[in-house]
Design an enzyme around this catalytic site. Structure first.
Site, PDB file in Angstrom:
ATOM      1  N   ASP A 178      86.824 -13.895  -1.774  1.00 43.34           N
ATOM      2  CA  ASP A 178      86.871 -12.822  -0.771  1.00 43.34           C
ATOM      3  C   ASP A 178      85.820 -12.913   0.337  1.00 43.34           C
ATOM      4  OD1 ASP A 178      88.826 -11.984  -2.497  1.00 43.34           O
ATOM      5  OD2 ASP A 178      87.770 -10.209  -3.192  1.00 43.34           O
ATOM      6  N   ASP A 205      91.418 -10.548  -0.491  1.00 41.58           N
ATOM      7  CA  ASP A 205      92.012  -9.235  -0.696  1.00 41.58           C
ATOM      8  C   ASP A 205      93.126  -9.150   0.338  1.00 41.58           C
ATOM      9  OD1 ASP A 205      90.581  -8.093  -2.754  1.00 41.58           O
ATOM     10  OD2 ASP A 205      89.547  -6.625  -1.508  1.00 41.58           O
ATOM     11  N   HIS A 235      90.154  -1.394   3.856  1.00 35.53           N
ATOM     12  CA  HIS A 235      89.603  -2.719   4.161  1.00 35.53           C
ATOM     13  C   HIS A 235      90.618  -3.798   3.803  1.00 35.53           C
ATOM     14  CE1 HIS A 235      88.825  -2.191  -0.124  1.00 35.53           C
ATOM     15  NE2 HIS A 235      88.885  -3.509  -0.218  1.00 35.53           N
ATOM     16  N   LYS A 267      95.214 -11.322  -3.513  1.00 35.93           N
ATOM     17  CA  LYS A 267      95.093 -10.339  -4.585  1.00 35.93           C
ATOM     18  C   LYS A 267      95.012  -8.935  -4.016  1.00 35.93           C
ATOM     19  CE  LYS A 267      90.116 -10.861  -5.126  1.00 35.93           C
ATOM     20  NZ  LYS A 267      89.813  -9.470  -4.902  1.00 35.93           N
ATOM     21  N   CYS A 290      84.332  -8.241  -7.401  1.00 35.73           N
ATOM     22  CA  CYS A 290      85.348  -9.287  -7.505  1.00 35.73           C
ATOM     23  C   CYS A 290      84.815 -10.595  -8.093  1.00 35.73           C
ATOM     24  CB  CYS A 290      85.993  -9.514  -6.144  1.00 35.73           C
ATOM     25  SG  CYS A 290      86.871  -8.018  -5.581  1.00 35.73           S
TER      26      CYS A 290
END
Length: 177
Positions: free
Chosen positions: A8, A46, A61, A86, A127
């Site tokens: 991420d 993400d 976000h 994800k 994460c």
């Protein structure tokens, strides 16, 4: 075989982003230096829908296709073989990269004979930790590279590191690679 997984490293998690991690941008040069040390480099993003239960807990976000969801512009992408998306479902959080919906991370790693997984990215206590724990539970030898990760709150990072270490995850310095 060993692989590097960049978790991420997205605009919304870096300085100026909607959910910026303090010092999030400082990991980019470290990660760029690591790329040539690994035969396989993977990344995650993400990739949230506009409406998701995840936003009940966090500011909006990394909405798919947005500027904030893009990988950091200074990240050298040429070595990245695959990006796992994800948090794509409106009913889940998608913290771990093993929850990716565009491909099966575990199957991909096993198909490439990966035994050691090295993690970098954002945020250490969310994460990165979730991915590291899932990886070690699936039988991979897991390393989190200290200089290649950043977290939101130092006290939470310290707790996350202790939890990861208690599960057999190695929290290592860049110089030991």
């Amino acid at each position: 075989m060993k692989a590097l997984l960049i978790v991420d490293l997205q605009n919304d998690f870096c300085p100026g982003g909607k959910l910026a991690v303090p010092d999030g941008g400082k990991v980019v040069p470290v990660i760029n230096q690591l790329l040539d040390k690994f035969p396989l480099v993977l990344a995650s993003q993400d990739w949230h829908p506009v409406k998701t239960v995840h936003f009940d807990k966090w500011p909006v976000h990394c909405v798919r296709e947005s500027e904030g969801a893009k990988l950091h512009p200074d990240l050298k992408r040429k070595k990245i073989t695959k990006v796992f998306l994800k948090g794509t479902d409106n009913k889940d959080d998608g913290y771990s990269v093993f929850e990716a919906t565009n491909d099966d991370l575990e199957g991909f790693l096993r198909g490439n004979n990966v035994e050691e997984l090295y993690l970098t990215g954002l945020a250490t206590e969310y994460c990165v930790k979730a991915t590291a724990i899932d990886a070690v539970e699936k039988g991979f030898k897991v390393f989190v590279i200290r200089e290649g990760v950043a977290g939101i709150k130092e006290e939470d990072v310290e707790k996350a590191v202790k939890e990861m270490e208690s599960k057999g995850i190695n929290y290592i310095n860049y110089s030991s690679i």
